[in-house]
Design a protein around this motif. Sequence first.
Motif, PDB file in Angstrom:
ATOM      1  N   HIS A  52      36.914   1.394  38.484  1.00 38.45           N
ATOM      2  CA  HIS A  52      37.032   1.577  39.940  1.00 38.45           C
ATOM      3  C   HIS A  52      37.424   3.003  40.254  1.00 38.45           C
ATOM      4  CE1 HIS A  52      41.220   0.641  38.885  1.00 38.45           C
ATOM      5  NE2 HIS A  52      41.611   1.053  40.069  1.00 38.45           N
ATOM      6  N   HIS A  63      39.972   4.558  41.846  1.00 35.40           N
ATOM      7  CA  HIS A  63      41.297   5.191  41.908  1.00 35.40           C
ATOM      8  C   HIS A  63      41.377   6.298  40.859  1.00 35.40           C
ATOM      9  CE1 HIS A  63      43.418   1.641  44.110  1.00 35.40           C
ATOM     10  NE2 HIS A  63      43.158   2.624  44.949  1.00 35.40           N
ATOM     11  N   HIS A 116      40.294  -5.895  43.490  1.00 37.29           N
ATOM     12  CA  HIS A 116      41.383  -4.914  43.639  1.00 37.29           C
ATOM     13  C   HIS A 116      41.115  -3.996  44.831  1.00 37.29           C
ATOM     14  CE1 HIS A 116      44.307  -1.903  42.469  1.00 37.29           C
ATOM     15  NE2 HIS A 116      43.378  -1.018  42.170  1.00 37.29           N
ATOM     16  N   ASP A 145      41.789  -2.863  37.073  1.00 37.49           N
ATOM     17  CA  ASP A 145      42.847  -3.373  37.955  1.00 37.49           C
ATOM     18  C   ASP A 145      42.288  -4.598  38.672  1.00 37.49           C
ATOM     19  OD1 ASP A 145      44.261  -1.227  37.097  1.00 37.49           O
ATOM     20  OD2 ASP A 145      44.377  -0.204  39.032  1.00 37.49           O
TER      21      ASP A 145
HETATM   22 ZN   LIG Z   1      43.668   0.883  40.977  1.00 39.82          ZN
END
Ligand SMILES: [Zn+2]
Length: 477
Positions: A88, A90, A180, A201
């Motif tokens: 992902h 982030h 997430h 996550d």
């Molecule tokens: Zn994350």
Amino acid sequence: MRRLEPLAHSRKLVLRHGGHKQSHRHETVHLINLTRANEIGANCYLIEWDGLKLVLDAGLHPRLDGPAALPDTSLLPPGEIDAFFVSHAHLDHVGSLPVLMRNQPEAHVLMTEPTGLLADPLLHNAANVMHKRAEEGRDAVVRLFGHAEVSQSVKRWRSCPLERERALGDLRFQFFASGHILGAAGIRIEGGGSTLFYTGDVNFRDQTLSRKAAFPHDRVDALIVETTRGAAPAPPDFSRKAELSRLAEKIRAVFERKGAILMPAFALGKTQEAISAIHAMIRRDEIPECPVFIGGLSWRLTALHDGLADEYPRDLPKLRIIEHIGPRLLTGREIGSHRLIPGAIYLLSSGMMIERTLSNLLAQRMLAEERHAIFFIGYCDPASPAGRLRAAHADGTRVELDPRLGPQPIHCEVDHFELTAHALREDILEYILSVDPKHVVLVHGDPAALEWFRGEIVGRRPTMRVTIPAPGARVPL
Ligand SMILES: [Zn+2]
């Protein structure tokens, strides 16, 4: 919206050595943890699958600068990586990708389309931040990458749709929505009689926009699982709904005493979830109409959420945040002269209130007045300014939000609400037990979080192998 180039449907991905592995008799799979400590830092895991080398995530440490913020790149042999898989967008999962791709001209770089679309502006923003800080001559900040390198990197990314099986040489892989943030996925890899699942996550409960994870429950040999909340028991009778009504009640009280509210929030995920939740509170008449301020990066990422609303499963599919809620923009240039508005919510990044970010700068001003409030709505690293503020508030001491300021007394209200985008530890444990893997590898958690999971698993399934992979150690899966 510029689209990410999709991975071609039919074609098996060609590998640097033509896909012929050295041996088909005994598949050996190893994991090397490239994160520099057992912590939530620069997530990165090298998987050696017989002759292939795969990298799961390419994170950047949120609190560190320069090379120390990177995963251990000395363990990535130049030219030998076959594929990067990104769970992902982030930064602690994708922030070092341009650096790690530098010496890997033949590596395939695979992710879901929203992950690619969101990571692109985030990496450019990270390049801006490094540039600005290096120019200020701040504590030997080194620019790890610039805009040109981010753009080059993005061109090589390929998007993979959720749940569609693809081939990589003799291996097969699939992305599954992890609940997430938008685009976040767990990754299943299979081949030669072995299977691995990496959760990235994960959240096993619905948020305001994101729907809970849609993970497979079939048995795998190795399950690599995040443990963020391992040290935090679920509050008794916890429900997200109850937590949101407690938040609404507190917001009302601050507005009644003519205060303003700061909610430090990650620009990606948390901001869009929180603003949608605030909108729902207003529509239910739980709080009055109020201005909500967000920063420039949050604005761009919110626009991407609106643009993808029809294409990815989520709740409130008709909600277009910018058009229907109308947040107000507050930039870094304006924040110094901005007069706090009573009855306004400042939903500003960074979520951990890192020095010089909007949330840190605004918090410095809010601490002095009782009528204001700082409400945390997500995970904070205990060593970050946000973590320090929460601890100082609990202990009744002063807090140092920025070393240049020294400790400040805390007069405003400080509270924390369990609206995390990470799964409750109890939910993750239940998932581990239902998948019943031969081997669980615990990652993405502080030592206390990792140990809680180890203790619980060993207690319930004594025959399950459990590993907390030491940084740099080569662990057979
Ligand atoms: Zn994350």
